[in-house]
Write an enzyme that holds these catalytic residues in place. Structure first.
Site, PDB file in Angstrom:
ATOM      1  N   SER A   1       0.852  -1.186   0.000  1.00  0.00           N
ATOM      2  CA  SER A   1       0.000   0.000   0.000  1.00  0.00           C
ATOM      3  C   SER A   1       0.889   1.238   0.000  1.00  0.00           C
ATOM      4  O   SER A   1       2.117   1.137   0.017  1.00  0.00           O
ATOM      5  CB  SER A   1      -0.889   0.006   1.246  1.00  0.00           C
ATOM      6  OG  SER A   1      -0.094   0.308   2.378  1.00  0.00           O
ATOM      7  N   LYS A   2       0.232   2.383   0.009  1.00  0.00           N
ATOM      8  CA  LYS A   2       0.972   3.655  -0.057  1.00  0.00           C
ATOM      9  C   LYS A   2       1.990   3.793   1.074  1.00  0.00           C
ATOM     10  O   LYS A   2       2.973   4.501   0.930  1.00  0.00           O
ATOM     11  CB  LYS A   2      -0.010   4.827  -0.018  1.00  0.00           C
ATOM     12  CG  LYS A   2      -0.645   5.061  -1.373  1.00  0.00           C
ATOM     13  CD  LYS A   2      -1.435   6.336  -1.396  1.00  0.00           C
ATOM     14  CE  LYS A   2      -2.170   6.482  -2.730  1.00  0.00           C
ATOM     15  NZ  LYS A   2      -3.390   7.228  -2.625  1.00  0.00           N
ATOM     16  N   ARG A   3       1.710   3.125   2.182  1.00  0.00           N
ATOM     17  CA  ARG A   3       2.666   3.181   3.302  1.00  0.00           C
ATOM     18  C   ARG A   3       4.052   2.723   2.869  1.00  0.00           C
ATOM     19  O   ARG A   3       5.054   3.116   3.443  1.00  0.00           O
ATOM     20  CB  ARG A   3       2.200   2.242   4.419  1.00  0.00           C
ATOM     21  CG  ARG A   3       1.208   2.811   5.369  1.00  0.00           C
ATOM     22  CD  ARG A   3       0.907   1.821   6.463  1.00  0.00           C
ATOM     23  NE  ARG A   3       0.491   0.518   5.921  1.00  0.00           N
ATOM     24  CZ  ARG A   3       1.126  -0.621   6.130  1.00  0.00           C
ATOM     25  NH1 ARG A   3       2.214  -0.646   6.858  1.00  0.00           N
ATOM     26  NH2 ARG A   3       0.676  -1.750   5.615  1.00  0.00           N
TER      27      ARG A   3
ATOM     28  N   GLY B   1       5.486   3.331   0.093  1.00  0.00           N
ATOM     29  CA  GLY B   1       6.037   4.158  -0.979  1.00  0.00           C
ATOM     30  C   GLY B   1       5.112   4.080  -2.177  1.00  0.00           C
ATOM     31  O   GLY B   1       3.920   3.834  -2.026  1.00  0.00           O
TER      32      GLY B   1
END
Ligand code: GLU
Length: 469
Positions: free
Chosen positions: A243-245, A247
């Site tokens: 996920s965006k966590r 990167g």
């Protein structure tokens, strides 16, 4: 049979890395078998779909050079076709109108949960149960598929192996909503895959629970089943769903981050599929080798360091002129001005160490950034015997052939004559000419900066430390 695969993204944001990987596998599978690959835009979620997101999908496919033989086909252009199939199913009793309100269904759900049952639609508007019931006024019905009550749905998943589920586990799925009969995903996907003669449906394993429902619709429509393959998801380096966590998860973000498309392409191909120990391979090799037997059943783990390594490899093998075009705007975005040495020559020097185009642009500021030398740094390095060595260098540099080899010879001679060690001359020279203590090989850097600029900067630097002394 001609192999026909497709990728069917929903235009609700970016193109996620997982979708890009599914696209790549579907593409490679079709190309390997000399078949066709189709792009379909699943835009029936009218509230969440946007034109920008459609463009992002097209740009991402383009950037990765995932060429398609048909499409982009938009589901919204096929609404009359879905309506026609729904009407036919209604007439045949394979589907029915359900007038249950949201509140009613919510109460049903709560009651089932309270009894410890799995919540499911109870078939209250099935034709056999609705006999004699008057549809409530003011309720727009949904259309539900009448799922078979008995038997089971089984398929041999191309990735996961045999899967089966009893029909008693499945309830009657909503296949269309509203007066316009806008189809839901599970219905439109089946009509499309039938009409587009898709032979192999490859998709993320988040869809594995949808497949038995879809298979029942295929059967109701009397259509031949495609083969299904569900790809394990991609995990981040910490083992959690990517996920965006972690990167960037959007394809175009990798472009912005300075990854070359062929590097991401190669990296994605290896993410959950393997050909022996091969890490770096071309598109042609992938097409030649790709098969579903070597798709991993376990989730793949995203490794950013490996992607950077691979990108560095592709940067080193890329043409300098092409890299220059890709790096030029990145230099300007960092305040650099493209005057001075030829950019391809600079790239040729710098690409040995760069892992991304952005690192290349940063490094190129050595040649295109504003020239500023920190006074304290200058005084620190231009002291003692270094001053005389630099003076001697400046005098003799005026008369040599200006190329890397001659500069290297000259620096070595100066070092030897002054009885110093290489860094005792090279570092002050770097500081005086570039303002930095570290650069690539000094002879190559001086060659690129050019004689006039080098001598001018040396003069200014020597003057500064001279006046201060
Ligand atoms: N629109 C669906 C998705 O993006 C397509 C799934 C499928 O390939 O059937 O997940």
């Amino acid at each position: 049979m001609t192999v026909r695969t497709r990728i069917a993204p929903s235009p609700t944001g970016m193109l996620h890395l997982g979708t890009a990987r599914t696209a790549l596998f579907s593409w490679a599978f079709a190309r390997h078998h000399g078949g066709q690959f189709i792009l379909r835009i699943e835009d029936t979620d009218l509230e969440r779909s946007t034109e920008e997101a459609v463009q992002v999908i097209l740009d991402s496919m383009d950037w990765l050079a995932l060429d398609y033989d048909e499409g982009p086909v938009r589901q919204t252009s096929r609404l009359p076709r879905y309506r026609e199939v729904i009407e036919r199913m209604l007439a045949a009793g394979q589907a029915y109108r359900c007038y249950a309100s949201r509140e009613e269904l919510e109460r049903l759900r709560e009651a089932q949960m309270a009894r410890g049952e799995k919540p499911r639609y109870d078939g209250r508007w099935r034709p056999e149960n609705a006999a004699g019931k008057t549809p409530p006024a003011g309720v727009t019905p949904v259309v539900r598929f009448r799922n078979p009550d008995a038997g089971e749905v089984a398929w041999n998943d191309l990735v996961k192996g045999p899967i089966s589920i009893a029909n008693s586990e499945l309830d009657d799925l909503v296949i269309a909503r509203g007066a316009a009969l806008v189809p839901t995903y599970n219905f439109a996907v089946v009509v499309d895959d039938i009409d587009m003669r898709i032979t192999h449906v490859l998709r993320g394993d988040d869809h594995v629970n949808n497949t038995p429902r879809q298979i029942n619709i295929y059967r109701a429509l009397g259509a031949r089943l495609p083969a299904f393959g569900h790809l394990p998801m991609i995990l981040g380096p910490d083992g959690q769903k990517l996920s965006k966590r972690h990167g960037a998860v959007s394809v175009l973000q990798y472009d912005a981050d300075g990854i070359l498309p062929e590097a991401l392409f190669n990296y994605l191909a290896r993410l959950g599929w393997s050909h022996g120990d091969d890490e770096k391979f071309s598109r042609a090799q992938l097409v030649e080798w790709f098969d579903l037997d070597h798709v991993n059943r376990a989730p793949a783990q995203f490794n950013p360091d490996k992607l950077l390594w691979l990108n560095g490899e592709y940067i080193r093998q890329a043409d300098d002129g092409r890299l220059a075009n890709l790096v030029a705007p990145r230099i300007e975005a960092r305040g650099g001005v493209l005057a001075g040495p030829e950019l391809p020559a600079v790239i040729s020097l710098l690409k040995e160490r760069a892992r991304t185009l952005n690192e290349l642009a940063e490094a190129a500021l050595l040649f295109y950034g504003p020239h500023a030398v920190d006074e304290a740094l200058l005084k620190q390095h231009l002291a003692g015997p270094a001053v005389a060595a630099l003076q001697a260098f400046a005098e003799r540099a005026a008369a040599i052939d200006w190329n890397r080899q001659a500069l290297s010879v000259l620096v070595k001679e100066i070092v030897a004559q002054a009885g110093l060690k290489m860094p005792q001359v090279a570092i002050p020279l770097r500081v005086a000419v570039t303002g930095r203590t570290q650069t690539p090989s000094i002879d190559a850097v001086l060659e690129l900066i050019g004689r006039d600029t080098v001598l001018q900067r040396l003069g200014v630097a020597l003057e500064k430390v001279g006046t201060a002394a």
